[in-house]
Design a protein around this motif. Structure first.
Motif, PDB file in Angstrom:
ATOM      1  N   LYS A   1       0.837  -1.204   0.000  1.00  0.00           N
ATOM      2  CA  LYS A   1       0.000   0.000   0.000  1.00  0.00           C
ATOM      3  C   LYS A   1       0.872   1.254   0.000  1.00  0.00           C
ATOM      4  CE  LYS A   1      -3.812   2.187   2.454  1.00  0.00           C
ATOM      5  NZ  LYS A   1      -4.772   2.073   3.556  1.00  0.00           N
ATOM      6  N   GLN A   2       1.940   1.261   0.786  1.00  0.00           N
ATOM      7  CA  GLN A   2       2.832   2.412   0.843  1.00  0.00           C
ATOM      8  C   GLN A   2       3.576   2.606  -0.477  1.00  0.00           C
ATOM      9  OE1 GLN A   2       4.908   1.032   4.359  1.00  0.00           O
ATOM     10  NE2 GLN A   2       4.012   2.691   5.581  1.00  0.00           N
TER      11      GLN A   2
ATOM     12  N   LEU B   1       7.071   6.991   5.902  1.00  0.00           N
ATOM     13  CA  LEU B   1       6.181   5.859   5.609  1.00  0.00           C
ATOM     14  C   LEU B   1       6.724   4.570   6.223  1.00  0.00           C
ATOM     15  CD1 LEU B   1       5.176   6.466   1.872  1.00  0.00           C
ATOM     16  CD2 LEU B   1       3.641   6.454   3.852  1.00  0.00           C
TER      17      LEU B   1
ATOM     18  N   GLU C   1       9.451  11.632   2.943  1.00  0.00           N
ATOM     19  CA  GLU C   1       8.209  10.871   2.768  1.00  0.00           C
ATOM     20  C   GLU C   1       8.455   9.368   2.868  1.00  0.00           C
ATOM     21  OE1 GLU C   1       4.383  10.491  -0.232  1.00  0.00           O
ATOM     22  OE2 GLU C   1       6.071  11.756  -0.822  1.00  0.00           O
TER      23      GLU C   1
ATOM     24  N   ARG D   1       2.565   1.729  -3.440  1.00  0.00           N
ATOM     25  CA  ARG D   1       1.592   2.246  -4.412  1.00  0.00           C
ATOM     26  C   ARG D   1       1.352   3.737  -4.209  1.00  0.00           C
ATOM     27  NH1 ARG D   1      -3.516  -1.333  -5.125  1.00  0.00           N
ATOM     28  NH2 ARG D   1      -3.459  -0.485  -7.226  1.00  0.00           N
ATOM     29  N   SER D   2       1.388   4.186  -2.967  1.00  0.00           N
ATOM     30  CA  SER D   2       1.121   5.608  -2.691  1.00  0.00           C
ATOM     31  C   SER D   2       2.232   6.528  -3.179  1.00  0.00           C
ATOM     32  CB  SER D   2       0.863   5.832  -1.196  1.00  0.00           C
ATOM     33  OG  SER D   2       2.069   5.818  -0.455  1.00  0.00           O
TER      34      SER D   2
END
Length: 95
Positions: free
Chosen positions: A22-23, A52, A48, A25-26
């Protein structure tokens, strides 16, 4: 705690795990932009990415706190640790 690489920041030991799907993909778009544009703001991306990864073990950590912990001495290494842990760049075992 999620398994990861131990690093020292701000006089404290932190365990930096891999990013989860998920991270990743973000930040996929941001990573692609960074690779395509040599003038890209890599400091912002480093903060960032580190925030994360750390948030998996330290959910309360903010980007502001990470900006206080990351400096010109450790930024490149921290980025490499997270990307290596996540399998996005070559890293030695345990890095």
């Amino acid at each position: 705690m999620i398994e990861g690489v131990k690093v020292m920041m701000g006089g404290k030991e932190w365990i930096v795990p891999a990013l989860n799907f998920k991270q990743v993909r973000s930040i996929q778009g941001t990573l692609a932009q960074q690779q395509a544009d040599p003038t890209f703001d890599t400091f912002g991306l480093t903060v960032e990415v580190v925030q994360l990864a750390l948030s998996r073990n330290y959910p309360e950590i903010t980007k502001d706190e990470v900006e206080e912990l990351v400096d010109l001495r450790n930024a490149k290494e921290l980025f490499r640790v997270v990307m290596g842990q996540s399998g996005m760049i070559e890293a030695a075992p345990g890095e």
